[in-house]
Scaffold this motif. Structure first.
Motif, short mmCIF file in Angstrom:
data_model
loop_
_atom_site.label_atom_id
_atom_site.label_comp_id
_atom_site.label_asym_id
_atom_site.label_seq_id
_atom_site.Cartn_x
_atom_site.Cartn_y
_atom_site.Cartn_z
N ASP A 89 0.84 -1.19 0.00
CA ASP A 89 0.00 0.00 0.00
C ASP A 89 0.88 1.25 0.00
O ASP A 89 1.90 1.30 0.69
CB ASP A 89 -0.91 -0.01 1.23
CG ASP A 89 -2.03 1.02 1.15
OD1 ASP A 89 -2.19 1.68 0.09
OD2 ASP A 89 -2.75 1.17 2.14
N TYR A 90 0.46 2.24 -0.79
CA TYR A 90 1.16 3.52 -0.86
C TYR A 90 0.14 4.64 -0.66
O TYR A 90 -0.18 5.38 -1.59
CB TYR A 90 1.88 3.62 -2.21
CG TYR A 90 2.96 4.67 -2.24
CD1 TYR A 90 4.09 4.56 -1.44
CD2 TYR A 90 2.85 5.76 -3.08
CE1 TYR A 90 5.09 5.51 -1.48
CE2 TYR A 90 3.84 6.73 -3.12
CZ TYR A 90 4.95 6.60 -2.32
OH TYR A 90 5.94 7.55 -2.36
N PRO A 91 -0.39 4.76 0.56
CA PRO A 91 -1.42 5.77 0.82
C PRO A 91 -0.81 7.16 0.95
O PRO A 91 0.37 7.32 1.23
CB PRO A 91 -2.01 5.32 2.15
CG PRO A 91 -0.88 4.65 2.84
CD PRO A 91 -0.09 3.98 1.75
N ARG A 92 -1.64 8.15 0.74
CA ARG A 92 -1.21 9.54 0.95
C ARG A 92 -1.33 9.93 2.42
O ARG A 92 -0.49 10.65 2.94
CB ARG A 92 -2.03 10.49 0.08
CG ARG A 92 -1.66 10.34 -1.38
CD ARG A 92 -2.25 11.42 -2.24
NE ARG A 92 -1.79 11.23 -3.60
CZ ARG A 92 -2.53 11.43 -4.67
NH1 ARG A 92 -3.78 11.85 -4.54
NH2 ARG A 92 -2.05 11.22 -5.86
N ARG A 93 -2.38 9.44 3.08
CA ARG A 93 -2.54 9.74 4.51
C ARG A 93 -1.46 9.01 5.31
O ARG A 93 -1.18 7.84 5.05
CB ARG A 93 -3.92 9.30 4.99
CG ARG A 93 -5.01 10.25 4.60
CD ARG A 93 -6.36 9.98 5.23
NE ARG A 93 -6.35 9.15 6.40
CZ ARG A 93 -7.27 8.21 6.65
NH1 ARG A 93 -8.26 7.98 5.80
NH2 ARG A 93 -7.21 7.49 7.73
N GLU A 94 -0.91 9.67 6.26
CA GLU A 94 0.19 9.10 7.04
C GLU A 94 -0.26 8.16 8.15
O GLU A 94 0.55 7.42 8.69
CB GLU A 94 1.05 10.23 7.63
CG GLU A 94 1.77 11.01 6.54
CD GLU A 94 2.64 12.11 7.09
OE1 GLU A 94 2.88 12.14 8.32
OE2 GLU A 94 3.10 12.94 6.29
N ASP A 95 -1.56 8.20 8.49
CA ASP A 95 -2.04 7.38 9.61
C ASP A 95 -2.51 5.99 9.18
O ASP A 95 -2.92 5.19 10.02
CB ASP A 95 -3.16 8.10 10.35
CG ASP A 95 -4.37 8.35 9.46
OD1 ASP A 95 -4.20 8.55 8.24
OD2 ASP A 95 -5.50 8.35 9.99
N ILE A 96 -2.42 5.66 7.91
CA ILE A 96 -2.92 4.36 7.43
C ILE A 96 -1.90 3.25 7.67
O ILE A 96 -2.27 2.14 8.05
CB ILE A 96 -3.34 4.46 5.95
CG1 ILE A 96 -4.55 5.39 5.84
CG2 ILE A 96 -3.66 3.08 5.37
CD1 ILE A 96 -5.03 5.62 4.43
N LEU A 129 9.36 0.29 3.72
CA LEU A 129 9.44 -1.02 3.09
C LEU A 129 8.68 -1.03 1.76
O LEU A 129 9.18 -1.55 0.75
CB LEU A 129 8.88 -2.11 4.02
CG LEU A 129 9.69 -2.43 5.27
CD1 LEU A 129 8.89 -3.36 6.19
CD2 LEU A 129 11.02 -3.07 4.89
N ASN A 130 7.49 -0.44 1.76
CA ASN A 130 6.68 -0.41 0.54
C ASN A 130 7.34 0.45 -0.53
O ASN A 130 7.30 0.10 -1.72
CB ASN A 130 5.27 0.09 0.86
CG ASN A 130 4.48 -0.91 1.68
OD1 ASN A 130 4.95 -2.01 1.97
ND2 ASN A 130 3.30 -0.53 2.09
N SER A 131 7.96 1.55 -0.14
CA SER A 131 8.67 2.41 -1.10
C SER A 131 9.80 1.64 -1.77
O SER A 131 10.03 1.79 -2.98
CB SER A 131 9.21 3.66 -0.41
OG SER A 131 8.16 4.50 -0.02
N GLN A 132 10.51 0.82 -1.01
CA GLN A 132 11.59 0.01 -1.58
C GLN A 132 11.04 -0.99 -2.60
O GLN A 132 11.63 -1.18 -3.67
CB GLN A 132 12.34 -0.73 -0.47
CG GLN A 132 13.15 0.17 0.42
CD GLN A 132 13.71 -0.57 1.63
OE1 GLN A 132 13.52 -1.76 1.81
NE2 GLN A 132 14.40 0.18 2.50
N LEU A 133 9.90 -1.60 -2.28
CA LEU A 133 9.29 -2.55 -3.22
C LEU A 133 8.80 -1.83 -4.48
O LEU A 133 8.92 -2.37 -5.59
CB LEU A 133 8.14 -3.31 -2.55
CG LEU A 133 8.55 -4.29 -1.46
CD1 LEU A 133 7.32 -4.84 -0.75
CD2 LEU A 133 9.38 -5.42 -2.04
#
Length: 149
Positions: free
Chosen positions: A82-89, A97-101
């Motif tokens: 998941d790459y949400p815009r909200r920081e609380d998700i 970790l998701n950014s690396q993937l």
């Protein structure tokens, strides 16, 4: 009293059945790889922007929540990136970790996107985008093809 007990029994059975049918997504690639090696199931890696990507939301409703996918899901290790815009998700650690993937497997940042890996971590298929026409048939064909590989 008998009616109340019966009602409680029906309610608890329904809740347990509903929980059992929920999909089991992992959020860590290393965990998914270990499960895949142990079970010899392919990994279905799903890239989503859960809070901003309209096609992702439609695909989730039309495809991932369908009875047909729920039956097929048992044949995969499900990995959500998941790459949400909200920081609380998600946590900051999960975001990194998701950014690396995303940098490694989704450089063009296409959402939604599914990549399937075999149990030896080789990519065997990719599908991306989802039309406003809301026809998930291409995704169903894709996952059925992936199980034949």
């Amino acid at each position: 009293m008998k009616k109340l007990c019966f009602l409680l029994l029906i309610t608890s059975t329904t809740l347990l059945t509903a929980q059992h049918r929920e999909l089991k997504w992992v959020t860590n690639f290393d965990t998914a790889k270990k499960l895949s090696k142990r079970t010899h199931k392919p990994i279905l890696m799903y890239f989503t922007g859960s809070d901003w990507c309209a096609p992702c939301k439609m695909l989730k409703e039309d495809f991932f929540h369908s009875p047909e996918f729920k039956k097929t899901a048992k044949d995969f290790v499900l990995l959500e990136v998941d790459y949400p815009r909200r920081e609380d998700i998600i946590t900051e650690e999960q975001r990194q970790l998701n950014s690396q993937l995303i940098k490694k497997f989704n450089k063009e940042k296409t959402f939604p996107k599914i990549i399937v890996f075999n149990s030896r971590e080789k990519i065997i298929g990719t599908i991306s985008a989802y039309s406003q026409l809301r026809d998930p048939s291409g995704y169903f064909s894709f996952i059925h093809d992936m199980l034949k590989k």
